[in-house]
Design an enzyme around this catalytic site. Structure first.
Site, mmCIF file in Angstrom:
data_model
loop_
_atom_site.group_PDB
_atom_site.id
_atom_site.type_symbol
_atom_site.label_atom_id
_atom_site.label_comp_id
_atom_site.label_asym_id
_atom_site.label_seq_id
_atom_site.Cartn_x
_atom_site.Cartn_y
_atom_site.Cartn_z
ATOM 1 N N GLU A 118 0.861 -1.192 0.000
ATOM 2 C CA GLU A 118 0.000 0.000 0.000
ATOM 3 C C GLU A 118 0.891 1.233 0.000
ATOM 4 O OE1 GLU A 118 -2.475 -0.095 3.493
ATOM 5 O OE2 GLU A 118 -3.022 -2.187 3.159
ATOM 6 N N LYS A 120 2.234 4.608 1.676
ATOM 7 C CA LYS A 120 2.301 5.144 3.033
ATOM 8 C C LYS A 120 1.912 6.616 2.946
ATOM 9 C CE LYS A 120 5.085 5.147 7.189
ATOM 10 N NZ LYS A 120 4.760 6.486 7.652
ATOM 11 N N ASP A 122 1.094 10.295 4.001
ATOM 12 C CA ASP A 122 1.708 11.150 5.003
ATOM 13 C C ASP A 122 0.647 12.029 5.667
ATOM 14 O OD1 ASP A 122 3.660 12.107 6.585
ATOM 15 O OD2 ASP A 122 4.643 13.329 5.059
ATOM 16 N N TYR A 238 -8.490 7.900 4.038
ATOM 17 C CA TYR A 238 -8.302 6.610 3.370
ATOM 18 C C TYR A 238 -8.286 5.518 4.432
ATOM 19 C CZ TYR A 238 -6.964 9.096 -0.870
ATOM 20 O OH TYR A 238 -6.958 9.894 -1.977
ATOM 21 N N LYS A 328 10.545 3.562 3.645
ATOM 22 C CA LYS A 328 10.465 5.019 3.564
ATOM 23 C C LYS A 328 11.303 5.550 2.413
ATOM 24 C CE LYS A 328 9.847 7.357 7.331
ATOM 25 N NZ LYS A 328 8.879 8.239 7.970
ATOM 26 N N CYS A 423 12.531 48.203 8.816
ATOM 27 C CA CYS A 423 12.084 47.558 7.579
ATOM 28 C C CYS A 423 13.165 47.671 6.508
ATOM 29 C CB CYS A 423 10.798 48.222 7.095
ATOM 30 S SG CYS A 423 10.278 47.627 5.474
ATOM 31 N N CYS A 426 11.699 50.266 3.761
ATOM 32 C CA CYS A 426 11.375 51.678 3.987
ATOM 33 C C CYS A 426 12.010 52.233 5.258
ATOM 34 C CB CYS A 426 9.863 51.872 4.035
ATOM 35 S SG CYS A 426 9.118 51.212 5.536
ATOM 36 N N CYS A 441 6.421 45.430 9.447
ATOM 37 C CA CYS A 441 6.707 46.834 9.203
ATOM 38 C C CYS A 441 5.436 47.617 9.518
ATOM 39 C CB CYS A 441 7.099 47.026 7.742
ATOM 40 S SG CYS A 441 7.121 48.755 7.261
ATOM 41 N N CYS A 446 4.397 51.609 3.299
ATOM 42 C CA CYS A 446 5.654 50.947 2.930
ATOM 43 C C CYS A 446 5.570 50.499 1.478
ATOM 44 C CB CYS A 446 5.902 49.746 3.827
ATOM 45 S SG CYS A 446 7.326 48.762 3.309
HETATM 46 S S1 IVH Z 1 -0.703 0.535 8.959
HETATM 47 C C1 IVH Z 1 -0.037 -1.124 13.043
HETATM 48 N N1 IVH Z 1 -0.935 1.508 6.509
HETATM 49 O O1 IVH Z 1 2.169 5.410 9.052
HETATM 50 C C2 IVH Z 1 0.019 -0.602 11.670
HETATM 51 N N2 IVH Z 1 -0.120 2.907 8.222
HETATM 52 O O2 IVH Z 1 4.687 5.093 10.475
HETATM 53 C C3 IVH Z 1 0.124 0.859 11.541
HETATM 54 N N3 IVH Z 1 0.372 5.176 7.525
HETATM 55 O O3 IVH Z 1 0.791 5.372 12.272
HETATM 56 C C4 IVH Z 1 -0.662 1.441 10.482
HETATM 57 N N4 IVH Z 1 -0.226 4.931 5.426
HETATM 58 O O4 IVH Z 1 -0.333 6.852 10.480
HETATM 59 C C5 IVH Z 1 -0.576 1.736 7.782
HETATM 60 N N5 IVH Z 1 -1.215 2.281 4.323
HETATM 61 C C6 IVH Z 1 -0.873 2.498 5.595
HETATM 62 C C7 IVH Z 1 -0.401 3.743 6.032
HETATM 63 C C8 IVH Z 1 -0.026 3.909 7.362
HETATM 64 C C9 IVH Z 1 0.234 5.756 6.339
HETATM 65 C C10 IVH Z 1 0.871 5.842 8.747
HETATM 66 C C11 IVH Z 1 0.056 5.586 9.983
HETATM 67 C C12 IVH Z 1 1.011 4.967 10.963
HETATM 68 C C13 IVH Z 1 2.326 5.453 10.450
HETATM 69 C C14 IVH Z 1 3.481 4.578 10.910
#
Ligand code: IVH
Length: 686
Positions: A118, A120, A122, A238, A328, A423, A426, A441, A446
């Site tokens: 999946e 990740k 942010d 999501y 990451k 400033c 000015c 300022c 200005c």
């Molecule tokens: S699984 C116990 N799936 O990443 C499993 N987390 O660094 C934890 N996050 O706290 C969550 N996308 O806020 C999972 N597809 C995804 C995610 C995801 C983002 C975040 C989530 C978690 C953090 C951990």
């Protein structure tokens, strides 16, 4: 009809409207596949609002009209998680991922190992609890932030404003997903890139420091005490986990995501069942390549063991499951030397320190300037001109200095930096108001403020005057040709042709652009005026509601707050703005220049849009044609026969089979008085 029967009809109609609105919300916000026009959607919503206003006893907490509702009076209550919300362990390279995969396979002891890959996202994780609803389905009961993993904050009132979070889930969907009436969904709340950009634009207009990144902005937003503001921010959700009685689904992660989608929740489409390292790598590479096009921030890929049995075998460390890992991405950053620190003055007089850098290539572009935010930030980093610094480019395009790099190859700078006490443009005094991070300022005249106001006014999302760039504005100011935005409209081809790098042709083009901007309309003018808190969306809503600058200027706080998303803070800012003589004079100058300060008022007469009426029998005072004309004038349609799509049947004396059909299909039936009321509802709102 007696009162009781009327209420029954209203109840049936309200339930029908709710189901329709929910269906369209799902199509629009979850599937990205809208099926009706905004006007038709508004018509449904308005009819429901009107019904609920007439029959307050029909209002249910999960009604779509109740998304932006009561606010928590004093902060958020703590709430316990049903089971801990854990975190993820990270890897940063394919080698580390290879090791992790090997360990998983060892620990799985021969059980099958496939992963669901999946994105990740942010954002921040959140838990949503659904409980049995009277309609046999489920309704959103509570939304809780992650907090420390054990206890979070009850942010239900804010979560409800997120349109991709269903307030109510039908029994049908539960059945399809194979989920009981009580369950918990976990997932990520994110702020889409567009919403983030808009937020920072607004913050800048308000003279507030920019939000650092979409994640912080989303987190801050969820903790805002005004749900109306949260609703404006357009957060998204999501889903990735589903818990029933505190347990993950036995069917596994892939099936969980399918069940979540079947429930009508938004599941990220970028997901894949992968078995080999090669497949994982391919998914990761694809994610990284798509990263900038997604419209929201991701910082890696999550791999989760699919089979529940294998998950159980692998178990947990203290803080994270052994059956999942976060790969990451390395941040988009670079190290370079900072030549100097300069200070910029903004439209509101705010002073922003800027790092002047040796150009460095980061994430596809050359960066030579980066923000240092404010004086406190410089102090905190202890950064000095000549230092080597690490610069990051996040989802927000503005690069920022994040740390000082200091080792044998990167010696410290020797120069000292003193934040200016006057400033830089000015030389007036700069002040820092109590509780604020920024210096400003104080000089109302200005030149920097004026310059920035002009640039803002001509900006793409404001009056969109192409060709009104920095170099031009600078010259206009130096030659004393403009002293305020209204003066732009007095510029002549002759005057412009005398500017550097200008000829007759380019001068004519700019004059035409300026002329064209007169028709930009009220919303854009409102943005151009630079009223605090009035960004693109608020300006649009105000314009639609009031239709002209005069109506807006005459509005009371109460009237202003009738506009969706306008609260006391915004209404106050508007009142204060127009209370100032110089701002009213500016409006007059724009008017004299011929700038259109009107907008199309939101069409009230489309309130019945999307509704089909069937007329039957003889009405007491109106002829059939008259009734038809009035319905159509209000945006409704009429049809000859009753079907499931019929909104209302209007029945008079000697109504026949159509009335029977309406009863059979449970379509609400109105008499003439009922129809009049519906139409008058119209008139009353005009
Ligand atoms: S699984 C116990 N799936 O990443 C499993 N987390 O660094 C934890 N996050 O706290 C969550 N996308 O806020 C999972 N597809 C995804 C995610 C995801 C983002 C975040 C989530 C978690 C953090 C951990």
């Amino acid at each position: 009809m007696d009162a009781r029967a009327k209420t029954d009809h209203a109840a049936g109609r309200a339930a029908h409207l709710r189901a329709e609105i929910e269906r369209h919300d799902h199509l629009y916000y979850v599937m990205d596949e809208p099926a009706i026009s905004d006007a038709a959607y508004d018509a449904l919503m308005n009819e429901l609002k009107r019904l609920e206003a007439e029959h307050p006893e029909l209002v249910t907490p999960d009604s779509p009209t109740q998304r932006v509702g009561g606010k928590p009076a004093e902060g958020f209550k703590k709430a316990q998680h049903s089971r801990p919300m854990l975190s993820l362990d990270n890897v940063y390279s394919i080698e580390e991922l290879t090791d992790w995969d090997r360990r998983v396979r060892e620990l799985a002891g021969g059980l099958p190992v496939k992963y669901v890959a999946e994105l990740k996202l942010d954002g921040l994780s959140i838990a949503l609890r659904y409980e049995p609803a009277a309609h046999g389905g489920a309704r959103l009961a509570v939304g809780i932030t992650r907090g420390d993993g054990q206890t979070g904050e009850d942010v239900t009132s804010n979560v409800r404003t997120i349109r991709s979070v269903p307030l109510s889930i039908t029994a049908e969907r539960l059945k399809k997903a194979g989920v009981p009436q009580s369950f918990e969904v976990r997932g990520e709340v994110v702020m889409p890139a567009a919403a983030f950009a808009r937020l920072n634009e607004e913050r800048e207009q308000q003279g507030l420091p920019a939000a650092v990144n979409p994640r912080n902005a989303a987190a801050g937003t969820l903790r805002t005490l005004e749900p109306g503001i949260v609703a404006q921010r357009r957060l998204d959700f999501y889903a990735y986990f589903l818990l029933v009685e505190g347990e993950y689904l036995a069917a596994g992660q892939q099936a969980t995501l399918d069940a979540l989608a079947a429930l009508g929740l938004r599941v990220n489409p970028h997901r894949k069942l992968v078995a080999t390292l090669e497949e994982m790598t391919r998914f990761i590479d694809a994610a990284e390549a798509e990263r900038d096009k997604l419209g929201y921030e991701i910082d890696g890929v999550v791999l989760k063991v699919d089979a529940h049995a294998t998950q159980l075998r692998l178990g947990y460390t203290g803080r994270a499951p052994r059956w999942a890992i976060a790969y990451k991405f390395t941040a988009k950053s670079g190290v370079t030397q900072m030549r100097d620190i300069t200070v910029q003055v903004g439209r509101t007089g705010k002073l922003t320190p800027v790092a002047e850098l040796e150009p460095v290539f980061i994430g596809g572009t050359t960066v030579s300037r980066a923000t240092l935010h404010n004086a406190d930030f410089i102090e905190r980093l202890g950064v000095k001109p000549g230092d080597w610094v690490k610069v990051e480019r996040g989802g927000d395009v503005i690069p920022k200095v994040v740390e000082v790099v200091h080792d044998a190859e990167h010696p410290r700078g020797k120069l000292r930096f003193q934040f200016p006490s006057t400033c830089p443009e000015c030389e007036s005094e700069v002040v820092r108001a109590e509780g604020e991070v920024d210096y400003r300022c104080v000089n109302a005249d200005c030149p920097a403020k004026l310059r920035e106001s002009l640039l803002h006014f001509g900006g793409r999302t404001v009056m969109n005057i192409e060709g009104l760039g920095e170099a031009v504005v600078q010259q206009l100011l130096e030659r004393g040709l403009v002293h305020g935005v209204a003066d732009l409209y007095k510029l002549t081809v002759q005057q412009l042709a005398e500017l550097e790098r200008f000829a007759e042709k380019s001068a004519t083009a700019l004059v035409e652009e300026i002329e064209r901007s007169k028709k930009a309309g009220l919303a854009r003018v409102l943005m151009g005026l630079g009223i605090r808190f009035v960004g693109e969306r608020t300006a649009e809503l105000l314009a639609q509601e009031f239709g002209s600058i005069d109506a807006l200027m005459a509005a009371s706080a109460e009237e202003l707050e009738r506009v969706e998303e306008v609260g006391p803070r915004i209404s106050q800012a508007i009142l204060e703005f127009f209370a100032q003589e110089k701002n009213r004079a500016l409006v007059e100058h724009l008017r004299k220049a011929g700038v259109d300060m009107t907008a199309e008022k939101k069409q009230r007469t489309t309130q019945l849009a999307g509704l089909t009426f069937v007329l039957t029998g003889t009405l007491p005072t109106m002829t059939r044609d008259e009734a038809k004309a009035r319905i159509e004038a209000a945006g409704g349609k009429t049809a000859g026969s009753v079907s499931k799509k019929t909104g209302y049947v209007v029945a008079g004396e000697e109504a026949g089979s159509k009335l029977d059909k309406a009863r059979e299909l449970k379509i609400p039936v109105l008499d003439e008085a009922g129809l009049m009321k519906l139409l008058e509802g119209e008139a009353a709102r005009e």
